[in-house]
Design a protein around this motif. Structure first.
Motif, PDB file in Angstrom:
ATOM      1  N   ASN A 284       0.822  -1.201   0.000  1.00  0.00           N
ATOM      2  CA  ASN A 284       0.000   0.000   0.000  1.00  0.00           C
ATOM      3  C   ASN A 284       0.864   1.262   0.000  1.00  0.00           C
ATOM      4  O   ASN A 284       0.538   2.249  -0.663  1.00  0.00           O
ATOM      5  CB  ASN A 284      -0.933  -0.002   1.205  1.00  0.00           C
ATOM      6  CG  ASN A 284      -1.910   1.159   1.186  1.00  0.00           C
ATOM      7  OD1 ASN A 284      -2.781   1.251   0.323  1.00  0.00           O
ATOM      8  ND2 ASN A 284      -1.754   2.067   2.135  1.00  0.00           N
TER       9      ASN A 284
ATOM     10  N   GLY B 170       0.795   3.341  -3.069  1.00  0.00           N
ATOM     11  CA  GLY B 170       0.047   4.514  -2.625  1.00  0.00           C
ATOM     12  C   GLY B 170       0.734   5.806  -3.037  1.00  0.00           C
ATOM     13  O   GLY B 170       0.154   6.891  -2.940  1.00  0.00           O
TER      14      GLY B 170
ATOM     15  N   VAL C  45       2.728   4.694  -8.710  1.00  0.00           N
ATOM     16  CA  VAL C  45       1.664   3.833  -9.221  1.00  0.00           C
ATOM     17  C   VAL C  45       1.275   4.235 -10.650  1.00  0.00           C
ATOM     18  O   VAL C  45       0.936   3.383 -11.483  1.00  0.00           O
ATOM     19  CB  VAL C  45       0.432   3.843  -8.282  1.00  0.00           C
ATOM     20  CG1 VAL C  45      -0.356   5.148  -8.386  1.00  0.00           C
ATOM     21  CG2 VAL C  45      -0.480   2.661  -8.587  1.00  0.00           C
TER      22      VAL C  45
ATOM     23  N   TYR D 214      -2.673  -5.287  -8.487  1.00  0.00           N
ATOM     24  CA  TYR D 214      -2.804  -4.308  -7.396  1.00  0.00           C
ATOM     25  C   TYR D 214      -2.611  -2.859  -7.852  1.00  0.00           C
ATOM     26  O   TYR D 214      -3.404  -1.982  -7.473  1.00  0.00           O
ATOM     27  CB  TYR D 214      -1.819  -4.653  -6.277  1.00  0.00           C
ATOM     28  CG  TYR D 214      -2.075  -3.908  -4.990  1.00  0.00           C
ATOM     29  CD1 TYR D 214      -3.162  -4.233  -4.188  1.00  0.00           C
ATOM     30  CD2 TYR D 214      -1.230  -2.885  -4.570  1.00  0.00           C
ATOM     31  CE1 TYR D 214      -3.397  -3.555  -3.001  1.00  0.00           C
ATOM     32  CE2 TYR D 214      -1.456  -2.210  -3.392  1.00  0.00           C
ATOM     33  CZ  TYR D 214      -2.544  -2.543  -2.607  1.00  0.00           C
ATOM     34  OH  TYR D 214      -2.781  -1.863  -1.446  1.00  0.00           O
TER      35      TYR D 214
ATOM     36  N   LYS E  74      -5.144   0.528  -7.347  1.00  0.00           N
ATOM     37  CA  LYS E  74      -4.713   1.752  -6.651  1.00  0.00           C
ATOM     38  C   LYS E  74      -4.721   2.956  -7.592  1.00  0.00           C
ATOM     39  O   LYS E  74      -5.054   4.072  -7.176  1.00  0.00           O
ATOM     40  CB  LYS E  74      -3.320   1.550  -6.062  1.00  0.00           C
ATOM     41  CG  LYS E  74      -3.236   0.474  -5.003  1.00  0.00           C
ATOM     42  CD  LYS E  74      -4.079   0.779  -3.778  1.00  0.00           C
ATOM     43  CE  LYS E  74      -3.498   1.912  -2.972  1.00  0.00           C
ATOM     44  NZ  LYS E  74      -4.244   2.167  -1.718  1.00  0.00           N
TER      45      LYS E  74
ATOM     46  N   ASN F  13      -9.703   1.884  -2.775  1.00  0.00           N
ATOM     47  CA  ASN F  13      -8.968   1.520  -1.566  1.00  0.00           C
ATOM     48  C   ASN F  13      -9.637   0.422  -0.753  1.00  0.00           C
ATOM     49  O   ASN F  13      -9.341   0.245   0.431  1.00  0.00           O
ATOM     50  CB  ASN F  13      -8.777   2.767  -0.692  1.00  0.00           C
ATOM     51  CG  ASN F  13      -7.890   3.798  -1.345  1.00  0.00           C
ATOM     52  OD1 ASN F  13      -6.792   3.481  -1.820  1.00  0.00           O
ATOM     53  ND2 ASN F  13      -8.344   5.040  -1.401  1.00  0.00           N
TER      54      ASN F  13
ATOM     55  N   GLU G 206      -7.175  -4.843  -0.191  1.00  0.00           N
ATOM     56  CA  GLU G 206      -5.925  -4.736   0.549  1.00  0.00           C
ATOM     57  C   GLU G 206      -4.808  -5.592  -0.023  1.00  0.00           C
ATOM     58  O   GLU G 206      -3.633  -5.260   0.110  1.00  0.00           O
ATOM     59  CB  GLU G 206      -6.157  -5.103   2.018  1.00  0.00           C
ATOM     60  CG  GLU G 206      -7.045  -4.105   2.768  1.00  0.00           C
ATOM     61  CD  GLU G 206      -7.137  -4.414   4.245  1.00  0.00           C
ATOM     62  OE1 GLU G 206      -6.621  -5.472   4.657  1.00  0.00           O
ATOM     63  OE2 GLU G 206      -7.713  -3.596   4.978  1.00  0.00           O
TER      64      GLU G 206
END
Length: 386
Positions: A263, A267, A272, A310, A314, A319, A322
Motif C-alpha cells: 500500500n 500509494g 503507481v 494491485y 490503486k 482503496n 488490501e
C-alpha cells in the motif's frame, strides 16, 4: 382517445422500465496461481516436487490446427536447482493450476452456460490471451482456459493451437518494469529510503532479530521481510514445515508488514502511475475500439502477477482491496444500454466502485476521461531518470 394516448405512452415507456445493460467485452486481469518459492528460506533443506509439466511442439507456422507426432517436455533435473527437489523457483504448482481452472469454470458458468455470451467451444476470433513471458503466468492462463473450455478425451486428427501473446521483458508493461521505464527503479529506491518506510522497518526490528536468530543470519539472507512472508505463504500453502521458531503471531506481523509495504509503495501517486498507466491504457483502448466496432474480441485475458493487478486498483483510487491472493482476478466489463456504454469493475467477482464516478457502473465517457487524464503526453519523457 385519452385512453389511447395513455396506452401509447405506456407502450413507449415500458421498454425503458425493463432495460438491462448487455455485456459487450469482458477483460480479465489475473494473478498467477500458487507457486514454489522465489527464494528458499535461509539455511533450510525443504524439498519441493513439482508434477505439473508443459509439453511443447516447435513449429514455424501459425496454423490454428496441427497434426502431432511428437511433443517435447521440459523438466528440471533433481537437486540441480536453487530449490531442493525438481521445482524451478517460482514454478506454478498443480494447486496453482487448479485454482485457475476453478476461475475458468466459474467464468464458463457465467459467460457461456448462463448467458451464451461466448461460444461453447473456444473460438479465437472472439478470445484474446496475453501473458507475461514467465512459465507460471503462461501456465495459469492455460489453466483458466481449461476451466472455461474443458478438453475432451476424444482423439482428434487435428489439434487446436491456442495463441498466447507475450511481450519481450524489455518492453513489458504488465508489471513495474525498470527496463521499460528506468524511472521506476529510481522511484522505488526513493520510496524505500523514505522516513515512512524506515519507521516501518524499525517497528519490525524485533521480528527481524527473531528471524535472524532462527535462520542464523545477520541480514535475513539478503531477503526483505516481504520476501520472507511470500515464501512462508508458499510453505504453508503446500504443507511444508516451517523452521522451528516461526510462530503464527510472527507470520501475522509479516503479513501486516507486507500489506503495508504494498500500500505504501503503490500509494505513491507518481510511482503507481508510472508503473501501470500504460497497461491501463491498453485496457481502455480495447474498450474504446469495441465501442467503435474496431475490436471483434469479446473476452480478453491478461495473465500476470500481484504487481499487475494491485497497481491498477490503486491507480483508479480504489482503496477497498488490501491484497491480491493467488489467482485473484480483476475484471473490466464493457456494458451497453441502448446507445450508451458503461464500465463495471469487479475484483474476485465483487463489484468495485470507482471513486471518481461514485457509481458501480461508470459511464464510459466519464471512465475514458479519468483514465486519459492519467496518461502522460510522453511516457518516455517521464521515465527518464534524474
Amino acid at each position: 382517445m385519452n385512453n389511447f394516448k395513455i396506452f401509447l405512452f405506456i407502450a413507449l415507456l415500458l421498454p425503458f422500465c425493463f432495460t438491462t445493460k448487455k455485456l459487450q467485452l469482458y477483460q480479465l486481469v489475473t494473478r498467477h496461481g500458487d507457486r514454489s518459492p522465489l527464494y528458499p528460506l535461509p539455511n533450510t533443506d525443504t524439498e519441493w516436487y513439482c508434477h505439473l509439466t508443459q509439453y511443447q511442439y516447435p513449429s514455424d507456422t501459425f496454423d490454428d490446427k496441427i497434426q502431432l507426432s511428437r511433443l517435447y517436455r521440459e523438466t528440471f533435473p533433481m537437486n540441480e536447482q536453487v530449490l531442493k527437489g525438481n521445482c524451478s523457483i517460482g514454478q506454478l504448482t498443480t494447486k496453482g493450476f487448479e485454482q485457475h481452472q476453478s476461475v475458468g469454470s466459474n467464468l464458463r458458468s457465467k459467460l457461456i452456460l448462463e448467458t451464451n455470451f461466448l461460444n461453447d467451444k473456444l473460438d479465437q476470433s472472439e478470445t484474446y490471451v496475453r501473458s507475461t513471458d514467465i512459465r507460471r503466468t503462461l501456465l495459469s492462463a492455460q489453466g483458466l482456459l481449461e476451466g472455461m473450455y474443458p478438453t475432451t478425451t476424444q482423439q482428434n486428427d487435428n489439434i487446436d493451437v491456442v495463441t498466447i501473446h507475450t511481450i519481450d521483458d524489455k518492453t513489458e508493461n504488465m508489471y513495474p518494469n525498470s527496463d521499460y521505464c528506468p524511472k521506476i527503479a529510481q522511484l522505488k529506491k526513493e520510496i524505500e529510503n523514505s522516513d515512512g518506510f524506515k519507521e516501518e522497518l524499525k517497528k519490525m526490528q524485533d521480528v527481524t532479530d527473531e528471524l535472524n536468530s532462527i535462520f542464523g543470519t545477520t541480514d535475513l539472507g539478503g531477503l526483505s521481510l516481504s520476501n520472507i512472508y511470500t515464501t512462508v505463504v508458499c510453505y504453508q500453502a503446500h504443507g511444508k514445515p516451517l523452521p522451528s521458531g516461526i510462530t503464527e503471531s510472527m507470520i501475522e506481523r509479516l503479513h501486516t508488514h507486507h500489506t503495508w509495504s504494498l500500500n505504501y509503495l503503490f500509494g505513491n501517486t507518481e510511482y503507481v502511475r508510472i508503473t501501470s498507466v500504460m497497461f491501463l491504457k491498453d485496457l481502455l483502448e480495447a474498450m474504446l475500439f469495441k465501442t467503435t466496432n474496431q475490436n471483434n474480441y469479446k473476452f480478453m485475458l491478461y495473465s500476470g502477477h500481484e504487481t499487475t493487478v494491485y497497481p491498477l486498483i490503486k491507480l483508479l483510487g480504489i482503496n477497498t482491496v488490501e491484497e491480491i491472493p493467488y489467482a485473484g482476478h480483476l475484471s473490466f466489463q464493457l456494458l451497453k444500454e441502448y446507445k450508451k456504454y458503461f464500465v463495471r469493475i469487479t475484483f474476485n467477482d465483487q463489484v468495485l466502485t470507482i471513486p471518481q464516478c461514485k457509481l458501480q457502473d461508470c459511464p464510459f465517457n466519464k471512465f475514458y476521461k479519468l483514465v486519459m487524464e492519467l496518461i502522460p503526453n510522453s511516457y518516455s519523457q517521464i521515465c527518464q531518470t534524474n
